[in-house]
Design an enzyme around this catalytic site. Structure first.
Site, PDB file in Angstrom:
ATOM      1  N   LYS A 175      37.921  26.526  36.477  1.00 23.33           N
ATOM      2  CA  LYS A 175      37.286  25.418  36.894  1.00 23.33           C
ATOM      3  C   LYS A 175      36.824  25.584  38.286  1.00 23.33           C
ATOM      4  CE  LYS A 175      38.286  21.943  39.385  1.00 23.33           C
ATOM      5  NZ  LYS A 175      36.849  21.710  39.914  1.00 23.33           N
ATOM      6  N   GLU A 250      48.098  28.979  46.658  1.00 22.33           N
ATOM      7  CA  GLU A 250      47.489  29.592  47.868  1.00 22.33           C
ATOM      8  C   GLU A 250      46.843  28.253  48.604  1.00 22.33           C
ATOM      9  OE1 GLU A 250      48.127  32.293  49.357  1.00 22.33           O
ATOM     10  OE2 GLU A 250      48.638  33.611  47.592  1.00 22.33           O
ATOM     11  N   CYS A 284      40.971  29.215  55.066  1.00 27.17           N
ATOM     12  CA  CYS A 284      42.613  28.880  54.938  1.00 27.17           C
ATOM     13  C   CYS A 284      42.937  29.880  56.146  1.00 27.17           C
ATOM     14  CB  CYS A 284      43.104  28.771  53.976  1.00 27.17           C
ATOM     15  SG  CYS A 284      42.981  30.170  52.930  1.00 27.17           S
ATOM     16  N   GLU A 385      45.935  20.760  59.127  1.00 28.43           N
ATOM     17  CA  GLU A 385      44.700  21.620  58.730  1.00 28.43           C
ATOM     18  C   GLU A 385      43.491  20.535  58.913  1.00 28.43           C
ATOM     19  OE1 GLU A 385      44.353  23.248  54.799  1.00 28.43           O
ATOM     20  OE2 GLU A 385      43.687  25.102  55.753  1.00 28.43           O
TER      21      GLU A 385
HETATM   22  C1  UN1 Z   1      40.502  31.868  52.245  1.00 29.39           C
HETATM   23  O1  UN1 Z   1      39.955  31.136  53.395  1.00 29.39           O
HETATM   24  O2  UN1 Z   1      40.887  30.945  51.462  1.00 29.39           O
HETATM   25  O3  UN1 Z   1      40.967  36.803  55.246  1.00 29.39           O
HETATM   26  C2  UN1 Z   1      40.559  33.356  52.107  1.00 29.39           C
HETATM   27  C3  UN1 Z   1      40.129  36.214  55.004  1.00 29.39           C
HETATM   28  C4  UN1 Z   1      39.216  36.375  53.790  1.00 29.39           C
HETATM   29  C5  UN1 Z   1      39.880  35.659  52.748  1.00 29.39           C
HETATM   30  C6  UN1 Z   1      39.930  33.995  53.397  1.00 29.39           C
HETATM   31  N1  UN1 Z   1      39.249  37.664  53.489  1.00 29.39           N
HETATM   32  O4  UN1 Z   1      39.695  35.568  56.084  1.00 29.39           O
END
Ligand code: UN1
Length: 496
Positions: A175, A250, A284, A385
């Protein structure tokens, strides 16, 4: 005429059973309709799971190196279509074209890396305690993998999950995020063309409240892999956990970059600009905290404010643009509400803090790069965040306090330290509570063949990327073969 996309179920492209659809618009220019997508519900999800279950029985029997060849082919097709996919991704998600090319490249890298893993998928052989007996353990697929993916990496994150899941022999129902389904539909077209059999890979577009919830509850889904907020992750873990499904999460981050007084300050400056304002702060792994040793604080802040103010905002398809819009009006409101909170908490707003509506940008969800000074660890802008171009700056006495401040967070994804002192660098590597630490590099930029994930509220202990992702998508089978021709009892018949 906007392009109409469909779900991909049992090898066919089909609309939602309800016939309902939703429009998606370019966050840099809301006059631009990127596409029209199925607004699916539980019924569509159920069909996809049924297709996946049926296909799984055949797919799991295909040798892993052969499954991996399909993934390799998908990587080749992704490479051929990289530019076209990346341009569409900028229109659907907003980040600048250089970054969407990077996002597609992460998918290509994962495909080629996973193509090789198809010939490894290493298990274990080990001596056993009885003679004429053999012991080993190998990895089997889990079954049907339900994947729920975010909008900030519309290709990279889906491929981090899809390719290893397929190589390991699972069938997949994905999804995609409501804001970025087009990229996942492109992935579906590619996997179809690469020869992945019907039903092995299925896409169901729609909201989390219908499709996502149905996936969590469905008894035919064996493992859920989710990337997104900690709040949603908690909910997923509760619902799917009750059903005893495996859940890989994650989640959020509140990543910090430390700059010590002995660091190469120009390098540290480039790092924080990229880490904090790249992807408009919507990673993230984004740098949302900057921890400066007091000796260099004022000098560094001055350079930071000048450089951040000079960043060029605009439509990400313009190669000279450095910062695109936020993904949606809601996301911009959230970011702005945090800026209001920061001001009320007494942090000093030194840059930005407002919508950016110059010229054509008024048609999109642009927000000025924002910097708060004098931030204290107790403030909400220091703890929660934000997922936007907002950087909170802290002043600390020394390396010890810097590490303490960095660790004072409920999250633990990425971290960074700039120093030329090798002793301090290794101490930080040891002591920083995070899944990833960069020395003399920003908090963003993970590579696909090393473990990716975090500690504390950032997840539930899983790691994507590298071979560690197979801990999500495989079950261990242990095998003992006794060729002694007699009953040999473990623990009892061992001759010492
Ligand atoms: C994310 O923001 O969920 O390391 C992943 C990084 C990228 C992946 C980010 N290669 O910033």
């Amino acid at each position: 005429m906007p392009h109409h996309f469909n779900n991909y179920v049992a090898g066919r492209w089909v609309p939602a059973a309800s016939g309902r659809s939703v429009e998606n618009r370019n966050p840099a220019n809301t006059d631009d309709v990127v596409g029209v997508f199925p607004a699916s519900g539980a019924e569509d999800l159920n069909e996809a799971v049924a297709a996946a279950r049926a296909a799984y029985e055949r797919w799991r029997k295909v040798p892993a190196p052969v499954r991996a060849l399909k993934v390799q082919r998908a990587g080749e097709l992704l490479r051929e279509r990289k530019e076209e996919i990346s341009r569409q991704m900028t229109r659907e998600m907003g980040k600048v074209i250089a970054e969407t090319r990077g996002d597609t490249q992460e998918g290509i890298d994962t495909a080629f890396y996973m193509a090789g893993e198809g010939r490894r998928l290493f298990g274990v052989t080990t001596p056993v305690e009885l003679p004429d007996k053999f012991g080993m353990a190998f990895r089997r697929p889990v079954g049907v993998a339900g994947l729920i993916t975010p909008w900030n990496f519309p290709m990279a994150i889906p491929t981090w999950k899809v390719f290893p899941a397929l190589v390991a022999g699972n069938a997949v129902v994905i999804k995609p995020a409501t804001y970025t389904p087009a990229t996942v539909c492109e992935l579906g077209l590619i996997l179809e063309e690469a020869g992945v059999p019907p039903g092995v890979f299925n896409v169901v577009c729609g909201p989390g409240s219908t499709v996502g919830e149905a996936m969590l509850e469905h008894p035919g889904v064996d493992v859920i892999s989710f990337t997104g907020s900690s709040e949603v992750g908690r909910h997923i873990n509760e619902v799917a956990g009750k059903k005893l499904k495996r859940v890989s999460l994650e989640l959020g981050g509140k990543n910090a970059q430390i700059v010590l007084a002995d660091a190469d300050l120009e390098l540290a400056l480039e790092g924080v600009l990229w880490g904090a304002f790249g992807t408009t702060g919507q990673r993230c792994t984004a740098t949302s905290r900057l921890i400066l040793e007091e000796k260099i604080h004022d000098k560094f802040v001055k350079k930071l404010l000048d450089s951040a103010a000079a960043l060029k905002l605009g439509d990400g398809l313009d190669e000279s643009v450095q910062v695109g819009p936020l993904v949606s009006a809601t996301q911009r409101e959230t970011v702005h509400s945090y800026v209001e909170v920061g001001k009320e908490e007494g942090a000093e707003l030194a840059l930005g803090g407002e919508f950016y509506e110059e010229g054509e940008c008024k048609k999109g969800y642009f927000y000025r790069p924002t910097v708060f000074l004098g931030v204290k660890p107790t403030m909400r802008i220091a703890r929660e965040e934000i997922f936007g171009p907002v950087l909170s700056v802290f002043k600390v006495r020394d390396a010890d306090e810097a590490i303490e401040v960095l660790n004072d967070s409920s999250y633990g994804l990425s971290s960074s330290i700039y120093t030329r002192d090798v002793n301090l660098a290794f101490r930080a590597v040891e002591d920083l509570e995070a899944g990833i630490t960069y020395v003399n590099g920003p908090t963003i930029g993970a590579e696909v063949h090393l473990p990716f994930g975090g500690v504390k509220d950032t997840g539930n202990g899983h790691r994507e990327g590298s071979f560690t992702v197979f801990d999500v998508f495989t079950e261990w089978k242990t095998v003992y073969v006794d060729y002694s021709g007699k009953l040999q009892r473990a623990q009892l018949d061992v001759e010492e």
